[in-house]
Scaffold this motif. Structure first.
Motif, mmCIF file in Angstrom:
data_model
loop_
_atom_site.group_PDB
_atom_site.id
_atom_site.type_symbol
_atom_site.label_atom_id
_atom_site.label_comp_id
_atom_site.label_asym_id
_atom_site.label_seq_id
_atom_site.Cartn_x
_atom_site.Cartn_y
_atom_site.Cartn_z
ATOM 1 N N ARG A 3 57.826 40.837 83.241
ATOM 2 C CA ARG A 3 57.184 39.627 83.751
ATOM 3 C C ARG A 3 55.682 39.877 83.881
ATOM 4 O O ARG A 3 55.249 41.005 84.099
ATOM 5 C CB ARG A 3 57.771 39.220 85.109
ATOM 6 N N GLU A 4 54.908 38.805 83.773
ATOM 7 C CA GLU A 4 53.459 38.893 83.926
ATOM 8 C C GLU A 4 53.076 38.478 85.338
ATOM 9 O O GLU A 4 53.621 37.507 85.888
ATOM 10 C CB GLU A 4 52.738 37.992 82.927
ATOM 11 N N ARG A 81 53.387 34.881 86.860
ATOM 12 C CA ARG A 81 52.854 33.926 85.884
ATOM 13 C C ARG A 81 53.911 32.963 85.357
ATOM 14 O O ARG A 81 53.571 31.925 84.785
ATOM 15 C CB ARG A 81 52.235 34.692 84.707
ATOM 16 N N GLN A 82 55.181 33.280 85.541
ATOM 17 C CA GLN A 82 56.227 32.355 85.095
ATOM 18 C C GLN A 82 56.409 31.202 86.072
ATOM 19 O O GLN A 82 57.012 30.189 85.714
ATOM 20 C CB GLN A 82 57.542 33.095 84.882
ATOM 21 N N ASP A 83 55.944 31.358 87.284
ATOM 22 C CA ASP A 83 55.992 30.252 88.242
ATOM 23 C C ASP A 83 54.957 29.199 87.830
ATOM 24 O O ASP A 83 53.806 29.539 87.530
ATOM 25 C CB ASP A 83 55.686 30.748 89.657
ATOM 26 N N GLY A 108 49.660 21.157 77.447
ATOM 27 C CA GLY A 108 49.729 22.556 77.846
ATOM 28 C C GLY A 108 48.392 23.249 77.973
ATOM 29 O O GLY A 108 48.331 24.481 78.039
ATOM 30 N N ALA A 109 47.300 22.470 78.016
ATOM 31 C CA ALA A 109 45.970 23.070 78.162
ATOM 32 C C ALA A 109 45.716 23.546 79.584
ATOM 33 O O ALA A 109 44.811 24.356 79.817
ATOM 34 C CB ALA A 109 44.885 22.072 77.742
ATOM 35 N N LEU A 110 46.478 23.039 80.542
ATOM 36 C CA LEU A 110 46.395 23.472 81.929
ATOM 37 C C LEU A 110 47.745 24.042 82.334
ATOM 38 O O LEU A 110 48.801 23.459 82.032
ATOM 39 C CB LEU A 110 46.020 22.308 82.850
ATOM 40 N N ARG A 111 47.715 25.172 83.034
ATOM 41 C CA ARG A 111 48.941 25.836 83.466
ATOM 42 C C ARG A 111 49.534 25.088 84.650
ATOM 43 O O ARG A 111 48.841 24.766 85.614
ATOM 44 C CB ARG A 111 48.625 27.282 83.852
ATOM 45 N N GLY A 112 50.835 24.789 84.577
ATOM 46 C CA GLY A 112 51.493 24.118 85.684
ATOM 47 C C GLY A 112 51.976 22.740 85.299
ATOM 48 O O GLY A 112 52.132 22.407 84.118
ATOM 49 N N GLU A 113 52.208 21.901 86.316
ATOM 50 C CA GLU A 113 52.712 20.563 86.076
ATOM 51 C C GLU A 113 52.248 19.632 87.180
ATOM 52 O O GLU A 113 51.965 20.051 88.306
ATOM 53 C CB GLU A 113 54.234 20.570 85.990
#
Length: 281
Positions: A3-4, A81-83, A108-113
Motif C-alpha cells: 500500500r502507498e 493513499r487508497q483512502d 480523475g484530475a483531483l484525488r477523492g470524490e
C-alpha cells in the motif's frame, strides 16, 4: 498487499529527525518513494513529507511511529493513499468554480470524490445532479443562519466529509463553524490577498487602477480572508477594462488556483506553519 502512504509531520527542529523517520520506515520494510523537508529558520520548526509504500497496515505503522512522534514532539498525520478523501463543495450564484471542480473530479484530475454540493441558491441543482452528486439547498437569512449552519455541520457528518471547499460561496461562515473544522475549509478569494479583502474585490481593484489582478486559495479561519495562504496566481490587466472585464479575466484564475490548492491539500502536500503554510511540490 503493498500500500502507498503519505506521512507528514512538523516539530521543533533538531538533529536526528530524518534519520529517525527513515530508520523507522526501513525497519518496517517501507520503500521511500519521495521525501521532502524544510527547516524554517525564523521559527526553528521542521517540516517533512514522505511518500512510501509498505505491506504493513496503516494502524500497524501508526502505532510504531507514535513512539518517535512523542520523542520529537511531532504533529503528524499518516494517510493511506487508497483512502479517497471526500469533499463538500459550497457555491452561490456564480458556478464557474463549482463546474470546474466537478469536471476535474469526474476525469480523475483531483484525488477523492465529491460527497455533496451545498448552495444558498437553488441554481446549481441540475449541475450537481448531472454529476450524480447530492445537492442541498440551504437558503440563508439573518434569522435562520444558525439553524442552516447546524444543518451544514450535519451534512459534513452525514456525507463523511474530509474537506469543505468554498467555490465562490458568498456567505461568511460563523466563528463556530470555522472552529469546528480547523484546517478543513478551503476558500477561493477573487483577489491577490492580502489586498482587496472582503466584498467586491474586482471593483476595489478597478477603483485603484491596478495593472495586475489575482486569485488566492487559502484556509478559512474566524478572521475574514486572513487564513493561511495555499496558492496564488495573477494576470495582467489594463486601464480600458471595466470591473466586469476584470471579473471575466479573473474567472479562469479562480478555477486554476482553487484546483491547485485543493489538489495540494488532497495530496497531503500542505503543512500549517502558524499563519502560513509549507506547500511541498
Amino acid at each position: 498487499m503493498t500500500r502507498e502512504y503519505i506521512l507528514t509531520l512538523s516539530c521543533d527542529d533538531r538533529l536526528g529527525i530524518v534519520y529517525a523517520v527513515s530508520g523507522y520506515l526501513t525497519r518496517r520494510a517501507g520503500n521511500i518513494e519521495d521525501s521532502q523537508q524544510f527547516s524554517d529558520s525564523s521559527t526553528s520548526r521542521f517540516f517533512m513529507r514522505v511518500k512510501f509504500s509498505s505491506q504493513a497496515s496503516r494502524d500497524e505503522l501508526a502505532v510504531g511511529f507514535a513512539e518517535i512522534a512523542r520523542e520529537f514532539g511531532m504533529e503528524w498525520q499518516l494517510v493511506d493513499r487508497q483512502d479517497r478523501p471526500r469533499v463538500l463543495i459550497m457555491a452561490s450564484k456564480q458556478g464557474h468554480c463549482l463546474n470546474d471542480l466537478l469536471y476535474r473530479f469526474r476525469i480523475g484530475a483531483l484525488r477523492g470524490e465529491v460527497g455533496a454540493v451545498v448552495s444558498n441558491h437553488a441554481d446549481w441543482r441540475g449541475l450537481a445532479e448531472a454529476a450524480d452528486v447530492p445537492f442541498h439547498h440551504l437558503s440563508i437569512t439573518p434569522q435562520n443562519k444558525d439553524d442552516q449552519e447546524r444543518r451544514l455541520l450535519d451534512l459534513v457528518t452525514q456525507h463523511r466529509v474530509d474537506v469543505v471547499v468554498l467555490a465562490r460561496y458568498m456567505q461568511i461562515l460563523s466563528n463556530s463553524v470555522c472552529e469546528k473544522l480547523p484546517g478543513r475549509i478551503i476558500n477561493i478569494h477573487h483577489s491577490f490577498l492580502p489586498s482587496f479583502k472582503g466584498a467586491r474585490p474586482y471593483h476595489q481593484a478597478f477603483d485603484r487602477g491596478v495593472k495586475l489582478i489575482g486569485a488566492t486559495c487559502h484556509y478559512v479561519t474566524a478572521d475574514l480572508d486572513e487564513g493561511p495562504i495555499i496558492e496564488q496566481e495573477v494576470t495582467r490587466v489594463d486601464h480600458a477594462m471595466t470591473p466586469a472585464d476584470l471579473a471575466a479575466a479573473g474567472h479562469d484564475l479562480e478555477n486554476a488556483v482553487l484546483a491547485r490548492g485543493l489538489a495540494a491539500h488532497l495530496d497531503g502536500r500542505i503543512i500549517l506553519n502558524g499563519s502560513k503554510t509549507v506547500v511541498f511540490r
